[in-house]
Design a protein around this motif. Structure first.
Motif: not given
Length: 324
Positions: A174-178, A302-307, A317-324
């Protein structure tokens, strides 16, 4: 728990059947969703049809009844396609794209089709080869896939698209266009510009240098094999690339000045080595991400994504990963 109830798309139209659009046609069909393609090039359309895919004769026929329409044509053709599609889109359709730059597409859709739900998309899964013959159903496996979530982006539509990209094996970010355009200036636009410069600099060294060219030159200039008209669409108009080039030129100037003063490039080599190794060895942890715009944007920032997008009746519910 049902991961698809009430969420999946019934019919997907892919407009443009090059590497990304063609791969998407292959990959969506493997999920069991009805998918139809269209391409303005008769030979490409014929090749897709000969491969057993449904290919419409016109873009309006392709989008008829589709609840997801994917713009997969080159960026210069997007505004014209958006303009012509307006009268033919079904109520409630979700419109997305797969181009490198998001701001120009967002602007075109807002100006020409303000009533349509748009979620910008960018699968970072390209290779140097292009066209229908390079299409690969597995192209998106483990690939980051930017999905824009602006303040006016309907979250339910974003979730449906995130769910589909997860089904394709990709990692929706998830991000914005800019913010997306500023990020890709450094990891797509800049590498291509540097590759072109390296190819030219190597050529200027004469025949002996080219006969000695091996792994370093080949790796560094690899993406210079990409079609020039594509490279320009990934770079032109993205002012964030100016800042990225300024940073790169600063590093190159420091190395140049060190050599001119009979000093070492070791500081640059050490810093660059550490940056690359640290990127390769990043560690991640699983998290649950709130399904609301700012939380999604923060997760991507922060560098995460959805799994996974998990649905149970009306609960999501949204599950994801993020930098530890």
């Amino acid at each position: 728990m049902n991961t698809h109830q009430g969420a999946g798309f019934r019919r997907v139209a892919v407009l443009g059947l090059g590497l990304i659009g063609g791969s998407l046609l292959h990959a969506v069909r493997q999920t069991g969703v009805e998918v139809v393609g269209f391409d303005t090039d008769p030979s490409t359309a014929a090749a897709a049809s000969a491969s057993g895919f449904a290919v419409a004769p016109t873009d309006s026929a392709a989008v008829h009844g589709a609840d997801l329409v994917v713009l997969a044509m080159p960026l210069p053709e997007v505004a014209g396609a958006v303009r012509s599609l307006g009268p033919h889109l079904a109520d409630g359709v979700v419109l997305t794209d797969v181009g490198t730059l998001k701001a120009p597409v967002l602007t075109a859709v807002r100006e020409l089709l303000p009533q349509v739900t748009f979620v910008g998309g960018h699968p970072l899964a390209g290779v140097e080869e292009t066209g229908w013959d390079a299409a690969d159903a597995l192209l998106f496996r483990d690939a980051p896939w930017a999905l824009t979530v602006e303040d006016d982006t309907p979250v339910p539509a974003w979730l449906r698209l995130a769910e589909l990209t997860c089904d394709l094996g990709a990692r929706p970010v998830p991000t914005t266009a800019a913010e997306q355009d500023a990020a890709v200036a450094r990891v797509i636009g800049l590498p291509h510009v540097l590759a072109e410069a390296l190819a030219l600099t190597g050529l200027a060294g004469g025949a002996l240098g080219l006969s000695l060219a091996a792994g370093s030159y080949m790796s560094g200039s690899r993406v210079a094999r990409t079609r020039p008209e594509l490279v320009s669409t990934w770079c032109d108009g993205n002012l964030a690339l100016v800042d990225a080039l300024d940073d790169a030129i600063g590093h190159l100037r420091s190395a140049r000045d060190a050599l001119a003063a009979d000093e070492s490039v070791y500081p640059l080599a050490e810093a660059g080595h550490a940056a690359r190794i640290n990127w390769e060895h990043r560690r991640f942890e699983p998290v649950e991400v709130p399904a609301e715009p700012e939380a999604l944007r923060r997760h991507g920032r922060i560098g995460g994504w959805i799994t996974a997008v998990l649905r149970d009746d009306d609960e999501v519910r949204l599950l994801g990963m993020r930098p530890a």
